[in-house]
Motif scaffolding. Structure first.
Motif, PDB file in Angstrom:
ATOM      1  N   LEU A   1       2.184   6.372  -7.309  1.00  0.00           N
ATOM      2  CA  LEU A   1       1.291   7.386  -7.854  1.00  0.00           C
ATOM      3  C   LEU A   1       1.838   8.695  -7.632  1.00  0.00           C
ATOM      4  N   PHE A   2       2.444   9.116  -6.646  1.00  0.00           N
ATOM      5  CA  PHE A   2       2.819  10.217  -6.139  1.00  0.00           C
ATOM      6  C   PHE A   2       4.079  10.593  -7.248  1.00  0.00           C
TER       7      PHE A   2
ATOM      8  N   LEU B   1      -5.110   3.587   3.321  1.00  0.00           N
ATOM      9  CA  LEU B   1      -5.940   5.072   2.802  1.00  0.00           C
ATOM     10  C   LEU B   1      -7.471   4.769   3.214  1.00  0.00           C
TER      11      LEU B   1
ATOM     12  N   PHE C   1      -3.028  12.837  -9.456  1.00  0.00           N
ATOM     13  CA  PHE C   1      -2.570  11.840  -8.148  1.00  0.00           C
ATOM     14  C   PHE C   1      -3.840  11.690  -7.584  1.00  0.00           C
TER      15      PHE C   1
ATOM     16  N   ASP D   1      -6.432   9.204  -9.015  1.00  0.00           N
ATOM     17  CA  ASP D   1      -5.994   8.105  -8.995  1.00  0.00           C
ATOM     18  C   ASP D   1      -5.597   7.397  -7.742  1.00  0.00           C
ATOM     19  N   LEU D   2      -5.581   8.012  -6.630  1.00  0.00           N
ATOM     20  CA  LEU D   2      -5.473   7.626  -5.465  1.00  0.00           C
ATOM     21  C   LEU D   2      -6.574   7.199  -4.981  1.00  0.00           C
TER      22      LEU D   2
ATOM     23  N   VAL E   1      -6.841   3.227  -4.605  1.00  0.00           N
ATOM     24  CA  VAL E   1      -6.260   2.871  -3.512  1.00  0.00           C
ATOM     25  C   VAL E   1      -7.536   2.910  -2.552  1.00  0.00           C
ATOM     26  N   CYS E   2      -8.230   3.951  -2.462  1.00  0.00           N
ATOM     27  CA  CYS E   2      -9.484   4.068  -1.606  1.00  0.00           C
ATOM     28  C   CYS E   2     -10.719   3.154  -1.875  1.00  0.00           C
TER      29      CYS E   2
ATOM     30  N   VAL F   1      -2.596  12.250   4.133  1.00  0.00           N
ATOM     31  CA  VAL F   1      -2.109  12.358   2.695  1.00  0.00           C
ATOM     32  C   VAL F   1      -2.803  13.566   2.126  1.00  0.00           C
TER      33      VAL F   1
ATOM     34  N   THR G   1       1.183   3.668  -3.374  1.00  0.00           N
ATOM     35  CA  THR G   1       0.762   5.084  -3.255  1.00  0.00           C
ATOM     36  C   THR G   1       1.849   6.201  -3.494  1.00  0.00           C
TER      37      THR G   1
ATOM     38  N   ASN H   1       0.927  -1.206  -0.071  1.00  0.00           N
ATOM     39  CA  ASN H   1      -0.034   0.012  -0.034  1.00  0.00           C
ATOM     40  C   ASN H   1       0.917   1.302  -0.087  1.00  0.00           C
TER      41      ASN H   1
END
Length: 636
Positions: free
Chosen positions: A369-370, A406, A509, A512-513, A517-518, A415, A366, A362
């Protein structure tokens, strides 16, 4: 030539093994010749000696009748011998007969299979006129350029034989693994192995397991073979324990049964050690991964890969791209390790390691992505932003070490806070007096014009404002000269473009996050994160002070930044679809309150309200369709 030398060494009767090998070769050649002659025309096969004696050209070329006949025999036998060699020497199988480390039982098995026409079929070779010079390819099942050869006699044939037996037992007869095991012991191969003592049977098993791995999986070196053999041995132990068969004799069919049961995990392990070769040595030297009755090597490999992905140098674009490529390569195998479907079938040790892998991945994902959206090519936006973004990359890495989930409120908000801090710092770096927003249209100034008071507006907006009797700044009421030249500033335009590009990268970002991710694994984050996301959909914007009474509730691009205003009052469908699909129960009350507020609002035009309602309905229909469409797959 080396293979021919080995064959010539074996074609003698110096000892019992070589003598039996020679006799079996003769028998196979006789059968092949008989098959060939039976397919020839009767006149040809009965009178070939007379035909050769009548061939003046052949006699002149050969010199003598005996030499001519010898050439004729050689032309018939050599291709058949080559064909025979191409079958019995697959995967350098002949080496076993000369290997001093092979016990008597192994060599005896080699000769028994060679002499058994039912187990080993030598296909007939169709000869042509140029048969003496024809090339016959040896079909190897183990890659010959990896310094790996077979260790079990005719392992490729045993594998095919057991696969045939497997299909017959399970698909046609419906046998269980135990019954399949009993069926194997009744075969000629099984009966031969039962004659050996327990230690020799274990040797047969390990030799066959090693060859099975070499034939089935991508083995690049002996160390990979050692690791994968250890993994398959653990699979066998775990399966035997699951089937309550740990005390039964260890037979070759268990190799097939364990491989079919753990195939995906074994192939995933092979993929990881292929991408990260250093994993092999680390796992071999780690005593925690050795032996045991549970497959844990794949989870340990994933954990090692996550550790290797720790970013060390991201100062240049080349370093960033190289790191991102490695993350992309390992994404599929690592996420497969952590998937719910995989973890459901793990043993206790593997589940513990998988949780650690998930936490580490994770964080790495993450961070990637950043780096991909924010740090990569940042010098093309503005070179002086590079140290700033690199600093926040390191801060994000430290932040995620505490909690990388996240889907939880605390980690998500931290974040987002870091992202806002990074963007605010970028604004200070780009603009001397902060971010210029046109206070008339509430957007980025188009053809920006800077008034003497340093406030910036769109040229079109300020022209509509600055009319005779109203020559002052609408924001600070600073007077403007009548002869003030309304010329756009190229410098400010460049800075605004730089900021717009950086904000675009920040928003990319963020989107995409949220989506990867979420809402990962088709499950929503906690309710606090959902409410936080919904709060990003709208912003209350104030116009210039002189029009203070007119406030606008504007929707915006799904973004944590209030300056990402969308002048069209339409809620973005991306977040709505995600929320309605996975979190309908959590957001329906919030959305209902919002719709009531919109209905009672005197700000929005009726056409805007209708468009907003249509968007809600379309998103709801899409989410319902997707939930109904994918539900059967989820259940199965």
């Amino acid at each position: 030539t080396q293979r021919v030398e080995i064959l010539l060494t074996l074609l003698s009767d110096n000892d019992e093994v070589k003598g039996e090998f020679l006799q079996t070769v003769k028998r196979h050649l006789h059968l092949l010749l008989a098959t060939r002659e039976s397919k020839a025309f009767s006149s040809t096969k009965n009178n070939w000696v007379i035909k050769e004696a009548s061939n003046i050209d052949a006699l002149q070329e050969g010199g003598t009748f005996r030499h001519t006949l010898w050439k004729r025999v050689r032309a018939a036998v050599v291709p058949l011998l080559a064909q025979l060699l191409s079958v019995i020497d697959r995967d350098q199988n002949l080496d076993l007969l000369l290997d001093g480390n092979c016990g008597e039982f192994v060599k005896r098995l080699w000769l028994d299979i060679f002499g058994n026409e039912k187990l080993l079929d030598i296909p007939h070779l169709t000869l042509d006129q140029n048969s003496e010079t024809r090339t016959i390819l040896v079909q190897n099942y183990i890659a010959q350029d990896r310094n790996v050869t077979c260790s079990m006699p005719f392992s490729w044939r045993i594998k095919d034989y057991l696969e045939e037996l497997w299909v017959h037992a399970f698909q046609h007869e419906g046998h269980t693994q135990g019954e399949f095991d009993e069926l194997f012991w009744k075969t000629p191969l099984g009966r031969y192995i039962t004659k050996a003592d327990e230690e020799t049977q274990r040797e047969f098993f390990q030799r066959y397991l090693q060859d099975f791995i070499a034939m089935t999986m991508n083995v690049t070196c002996p160390e990979d073979l050692q690791l994968l053999c250890g993994a398959l041995n653990c699979c066998v132990s775990e399966l035997r324990l699951q089937l309550d068969a740990a005390d039964t004799a260890l037979s070759l069919p268990w190799v097939h049964a364990a491989y079919h049961k753990f195939k995906n995990r074994l192939q995933n392990l092979s993929r990881m050690i292929c991408i990260e070769p250093q994993v092999t040595q680390d796992l071999i030297s780690n005593h925690h991964t050795r032996g045991g009755v549970e497959l844990v090597l794949d989870t340990y490999a994933a954990f090692a890969c996550v550790e290797y992905l720790e970013p060390r140098l991201l100062d240049t674009n080349v370093q960033r791209q190289a790191w991102l490529r490695q993350v992309k390569k390992l994404q599929v195998p690592i996420e497969l390790i952590c998937s719910e479907d995989s973890v459901r079938h793990y043993g206790e040790r593997s589940k513990v390691i998988a949780r650690r892998v998930q936490a580490g991945w994770n964080r790495i994902f993450t961070l990637s992505l950043f780096v991909e959206h924010m740090l990569l090519d940042i010098e093309h936006v503005e070179e002086k932003l590079a140290p700033l973004v690199l600093k926040h990359t390191k801060l994000l890495c430290q932040l995620l070490e505490k909690n990388s989930d996240l889907k939880t409120k605390e980690s998500f908000e931290e974040v987002i806070g870091l992202l806002k801090t990074c963007k605010d710092a970028a604004i200070e770096c780009i603009f001397r007096f902060g971010l210029p927003i046109c206070s008339v249209c509430m957007g980025d100034p188009q053809n920006p014009l800077c008034l003497p008071c340093e406030h910036v507006y769109c040229v079109a907006c300020i022209k509509q404002w600055l009319v005779p009797g109203q020559m002052f700044c609408p924001l600070c009421i600073h007077p403007i000269d009548e002869d003030f030249l309304m010329v756009p500033s190229d410098t400010i335009r460049i800075h605004i473009q730089q900021h717009a590009q950086f904000r675009k990268q920040c928003n990319a970002f963020f989107i995409d996050l949220v989506s990867t991710v979420c809402f990962k694994d088709n499950s929503p984050p906690c309710s606090a994160v959902i409410l936080h996301l919904l709060s990003f959909l709208m912003v209350e914007a104030n116009t210039v002070p002189i029009l203070r009474g007119k406030r606008h509730i504007l929707t915006k691009v799904l973004s944590p930044f209030d300056d990402s205003v969308d002048k069209n009052p339409v809620v973005r469908s991306v977040v709505l679809k995600l929320l309605l699909k996975y979190s309908f129960d959590e957001v329906k009350d919030y959305l209902q309150q919002h719709l009531v507020a919109v209905e009672q609002s005197n700000i929005l035009e009726q056409t805007d309200k209708t468009e907003l309602y249509s968007l809600y309905m379309n998103c709801l229909e899409d989410s319902m369709f997707e939930r109904l469409h994918f539900r059967p797959a989820d259940v199965s």
